[in-house]
Write a protein that holds these residues in place. Structure first.
Motif, PDB file in Angstrom:
ATOM      1  N   TYR B  33       0.996  -1.237  -0.036  1.00 47.77           N
ATOM      2  CA  TYR B  33      -0.182   0.074   0.112  1.00 47.77           C
ATOM      3  C   TYR B  33       0.840   1.139   0.066  1.00 47.77           C
ATOM      4  O   TYR B  33       1.856   1.306   0.772  1.00 47.77           O
ATOM      5  N   LEU B  65      -1.412   8.430   5.761  1.00 50.36           N
ATOM      6  CA  LEU B  65      -2.052   8.043   6.669  1.00 50.36           C
ATOM      7  C   LEU B  65      -2.795   6.615   6.388  1.00 50.36           C
ATOM      8  O   LEU B  65      -3.072   5.607   7.054  1.00 50.36           O
ATOM      9  N   SER B  66      -3.611   6.911   5.200  1.00 51.32           N
ATOM     10  CA  SER B  66      -4.429   5.561   4.497  1.00 51.32           C
ATOM     11  C   SER B  66      -3.282   4.545   4.249  1.00 51.32           C
ATOM     12  O   SER B  66      -3.434   3.295   4.582  1.00 51.32           O
ATOM     13  N   PHE B  69      -2.332   2.828   7.424  1.00 49.28           N
ATOM     14  CA  PHE B  69      -3.508   2.095   8.057  1.00 49.28           C
ATOM     15  C   PHE B  69      -3.900   0.905   7.103  1.00 49.28           C
ATOM     16  O   PHE B  69      -4.356   0.002   7.424  1.00 49.28           O
ATOM     17  N   THR B  70      -3.869   1.061   5.861  1.00 45.17           N
ATOM     18  CA  THR B  70      -4.400   0.011   4.968  1.00 45.17           C
ATOM     19  C   THR B  70      -3.152  -1.144   5.224  1.00 45.17           C
ATOM     20  O   THR B  70      -3.551  -2.282   5.258  1.00 45.17           O
ATOM     21  N   VAL B  72      -1.707  -1.698   7.997  1.00 45.63           N
ATOM     22  CA  VAL B  72      -2.161  -2.213   9.367  1.00 45.63           C
ATOM     23  C   VAL B  72      -3.117  -3.425   9.022  1.00 45.63           C
ATOM     24  O   VAL B  72      -3.181  -4.569   9.521  1.00 45.63           O
ATOM     25  N   GLY B  73      -4.223  -2.874   7.808  1.00 52.10           N
ATOM     26  CA  GLY B  73      -5.383  -3.906   7.573  1.00 52.10           C
ATOM     27  C   GLY B  73      -4.776  -5.086   7.086  1.00 52.10           C
ATOM     28  O   GLY B  73      -5.369  -6.091   7.268  1.00 52.10           O
ATOM     29  N   GLY B  74      -3.863  -5.011   6.146  1.00 48.17           N
ATOM     30  CA  GLY B  74      -3.286  -6.173   5.171  1.00 48.17           C
ATOM     31  C   GLY B  74      -2.605  -7.104   6.428  1.00 48.17           C
ATOM     32  O   GLY B  74      -2.752  -8.260   6.249  1.00 48.17           O
ATOM     33  N   MET B  76      -3.112  -7.402   9.495  1.00 51.79           N
ATOM     34  CA  MET B  76      -4.101  -7.945  10.355  1.00 51.79           C
ATOM     35  C   MET B  76      -4.982  -9.113   9.527  1.00 51.79           C
ATOM     36  O   MET B  76      -5.457 -10.090  10.178  1.00 51.79           O
ATOM     37  N   ALA B  77      -4.887  -8.961   8.120  1.00 49.10           N
ATOM     38  CA  ALA B  77      -5.728  -9.869   7.249  1.00 49.10           C
ATOM     39  C   ALA B  77      -4.702 -11.142   7.295  1.00 49.10           C
ATOM     40  O   ALA B  77      -5.232 -12.355   6.730  1.00 49.10           O
ATOM     41  N   ARG B  79      -1.499 -11.100   5.766  1.00 48.83           N
ATOM     42  CA  ARG B  79      -0.688 -10.997   4.600  1.00 48.83           C
ATOM     43  C   ARG B  79       0.516 -10.207   4.937  1.00 48.83           C
ATOM     44  O   ARG B  79       0.557  -9.368   5.625  1.00 48.83           O
ATOM     45  N   SER B  98       1.854   4.013  15.429  1.00 50.40           N
ATOM     46  CA  SER B  98       1.629   3.984  16.960  1.00 50.40           C
ATOM     47  C   SER B  98       0.599   2.725  17.062  1.00 50.40           C
ATOM     48  O   SER B  98       0.650   2.113  18.141  1.00 50.40           O
ATOM     49  N   MET B  99      -0.491   2.762  16.060  1.00 49.97           N
ATOM     50  CA  MET B  99      -1.399   1.612  16.247  1.00 49.97           C
ATOM     51  C   MET B  99      -0.903   0.264  16.288  1.00 49.97           C
ATOM     52  O   MET B  99      -0.972  -0.633  17.127  1.00 49.97           O
ATOM     53  N   MET B 103      -0.480  -2.638  18.948  1.00 50.70           N
ATOM     54  CA  MET B 103      -1.447  -3.778  18.735  1.00 50.70           C
ATOM     55  C   MET B 103      -0.434  -5.167  18.193  1.00 50.70           C
ATOM     56  O   MET B 103      -1.007  -5.904  18.014  1.00 50.70           O
ATOM     57  N   PHE B 204      -4.607 -12.160  11.880  1.00 50.97           N
ATOM     58  CA  PHE B 204      -5.079 -11.585  13.342  1.00 50.97           C
ATOM     59  C   PHE B 204      -6.760 -11.605  13.505  1.00 50.97           C
ATOM     60  O   PHE B 204      -7.287 -11.855  14.368  1.00 50.97           O
TER      61      PHE B 204
END
Lengths: 252, 376
Positions: B33, B65-66, B69-70, B72-74, B76-77, B79, B98-99, B103, B204
């Motif tokens: 990303y 930012l995106s 965060f994307t 982070v999403g990837g 958590m999924a 990958r 930071s997130m 986490m 996750f």
């Protein structure tokens, strides 16, 4: 003991009663989201994401894999998950601040890209968790902690019309609706359609739900409902705004 | 996902950004990303060209930012997701990191430093050390590799994915505009061929089975109801970070045992430091060098020994003391006199380092002269 209303199966009984204030609209929206998930039988595929602000109190609300994100950033986190694992059903749950103010660029970009996620936004016309400040959705003349004499549109603009904006910038395949906790049948239908739209892989799905905040509005039950049904609905028209292959304006 | 990556060792001549893209493929990264910012753009350019050939994907987000965060999403999924940025993008990236930090998400970010703040120069500096090591509203539980050449960009990009997924702390590869843009020879290889075991990612969220029936739901949060709850969480993670620090920390040092003066530098500046020290040694000067490869965690034990064992330390960096601050904190209690050569935003040559070291060695021979304090 009087019979208790049945909880949706996707709710997590251990975390009930929930943490929202009495009279808050979040519990109602989440109830019908839960029922929609139940009826669509997608428990094993859903990833639920919530924002910072009152919506974060839903981080352990469901028996669903859940992620509590940062303020305004739920849409990109869910986008990241969806892009990495397209078979998952990703729900971004936020308030008006997270969707229309600090996270507005993400809302706009996700809508324009037609991200195949479902965004649900509770609009209670102000920032609640932080103590009742003005939001992009605050009504003209409405008093908040940062508009103590009432919102003056000359100074701070008019309330943002979120679903109308999303509708205008989304390509075909998007589903956009505005609902209200004052119209439960329509709210549930919209939430279900927004999820179905993602399941069908059509595009961005967005439901704004007019919600309540008696704590910061400082209203009793009667005035709370009156504000939602009489004041908010004047500014924010409830109904389906955009749906793939449907006659616009109709809703179940 | 396609398993076909680099099959055999290959000598290549390419830019640092291209190297990073190839290394990410070699590390079996799944998705990038990203958001354009100079001087890291070509990482995306090359990744998007390589991606379809290796069954990988890419998303160009609306901002950093995106992108953070994307990523982070990837992750958590489940990958191997990564991103790359620089300068003001690195500033924005601190929020998602930071997130990730709290986490314990194995995010990988490649930083190609540029001058700051905001646009400043778009090519080079070492001014993102503080931000990358300690940015965000947390305690800086990250791992930061500072590379000095293209071979290291390849090696440490691969390593960053393994470190991230092994320890589950955000991991950064800290390069710079010079490394990003210049061409240099290196050897690309398949990690397994060199005995590097590629660590598999794990999800996750989106786990198998029905949550609440077959298994408990995965609930991830950075929200804590009580200060004590946060205290426990941070204390636990910090203890773990400190426990793994000695095995993660890396350094490079030479001729420090008999040295009167040791020069400290990281990143490309280290190349000038090493050349200067080698020249000075040939001329008979008792000097050595020390280079932290990990800027977080630092090789604490080695820095403590160094600062207790030599009389002078010269910290050289293309920033105004960002490395020096980190170094001094660890060196506190040592007897070495720590001095510096700061050139914020510009490159440093071996000659400059040599001149400075000679000056310091000369002053070291003179007796200090006390001047009378004058009044009025």
């Amino acid at each position: 003991m009087a019979p208790q209303p049945k909880m949706p199966r996707s709710w997590r009984a251990e975390t009930k009663p929930h943490k929202f204030c009495p009279g808050c609209g979040h519990g109602i929206i989440l109830k019908f989201l839960g029922e929609a998930i139940d009826e669509l039988e997608i428990h094993d595929k859903v990833v639920f994401g919530c924002d910072i602000g009152c919506s974060l109190l839903s981080w352990d609300f469901f028996n669903l894999d859940s992620v509590q994100t940062h303020h305004g950033r739920t849409i990109p986190v869910m986008t990241g998950i969806k892009r990495a694992r397209p078979e998952l059903i990703c729900i971004a749950y936020m308030g008006d601040g997270g969707g229309y103010s600090i996270g507005a660029q993400h809302m706009v970009a996700a809508a324009a890209r037609n991200e195949k996620i479902t965004a649900i936004l509770a609009n209670n016309t102000q920032y609640a968790m932080t103590g009742g400040q003005m939001a992009p959705t605050t009504l003209p003349g409405q008093k908040t902690e940062t508009s103590p004499y009432g919102r003056d549109p000359e100074v701070t603009g008019y309330p943002l019309q979120g679903p109308e904006m999303v509708s205008a910038i989304t390509p075909d395949g998007a589903y956009v609706a505005r609902s209200s906790i004052g119209n439960l049948r329509q709210l549930k239908a919209a939430l279900k359609k927004a999820l179905e739209n993602q399941i069908n892989g059509n595009g961005f799905s967005f439901v704004e739900a007019l919600s309540s905040c008696p704590t910061n509005w400082r209203t009793n039950a009667k005035d709370t409902w009156s504000f939602i049904e009489n004041e908010m609905s004047k500014q924010f028209k409830v109904g389906e705004i955009k749906a793939p292959g449907a006659v616009q304006g109709e809703v179940g | 996902m396609s398993e076909k990556t680099i099959q055999e060792e290959k000598r290549v001549f390419m830019t640092g950004n291209e190297v990073v893209a190839w290394a990410a493929i070699a590390a079996k990264a799944d998705i990038m990303y990203g958001y354009p910012i100079t001087p890291q753009n070509e990482i995306m350019h090359y990744w998007t060209r390589l991606a379809p050939k290796y069954n990988k994907t890419f998303l160009q987000t609306e901002d950093e930012l995106s992108a953070g965060f994307t990523t982070v999403g990837g992750v958590m999924a489940g990958r191997k997701a990564f991103t790359a940025t620089a300068g003001p993008g690195n500033t924005l990236m601190q929020e998602p990191m930071s997130m990730a930090e709290m986490m314990r998400l194995p995010t990988v970010v490649v930083i190609q430093q540029r001058g700051g703040p905001s646009t400043a120069t778009v090519i080079y500096s070492q001014q993102e050390v503080t931000l990358t090591t300690l940015g965000g509203n947390g305690e800086g539980m990250r791992i930061v590799y500072s590379t000095a050449n293209h071979q290291e960009l390849y090696d440490y990009t691969i390593k960053a994915f393994n470190t991230a997924w092994k320890y589950r702390f955000p991991t950064f590869v800290l390069g710079d505009g010079y490394q990003a843009k210049m061409r240099e020879p290196l050897t690309m290889y398949k990690p397994e061929e060199r005995g590097v075991q590629i660590i598999e990612p794990q999800a996750f969220v989106g786990l198998a089975g029905v949550p609440g029936r077959d298994r408990p739901p995965a609930h991830h949060r950075n929200t804590y109801n009580l200060e004590e709850e946060l205290y426990e969480k941070v204390s636990h993670d910090m203890a773990e970070f400190e426990r793994i620090a000695p095995e993660v920390a890396e350094f490079q040092a030479e001729n420090t045992d008999d040295a009167e003066l040791v020069v400290v530098g990281h990143g490309v500046v280290f190349r000038a430091v090493r050349e200067a020290v080698n020249n000075l040694r040939e001329q008979g000067h008792k000097v050595g060098y020390f280079r932290p490869v990990t800027l977080r965690p630092l090789p604490v034990q080695q820095i403590k020994e160094l600062s207790a064992g030599v009389s002078k330390i010269l910290v050289v960096e293309s920033a105004y003391g960002q490395l020096a601050r980190l170094f001094k904190e660890v060196a506190y209690g040592g007897t070495a006199e720590i001095t510096h050569l700061f050139r914020p935003g510009i490159g440093i040559t071996a000659t400059e380092v040599e001149v400075r070291v000679k000056g310091l060695l000369e002053t070291g021979l003179r007796k200090p002269r006390l001047r009378k304090a004058s009044v009025g």
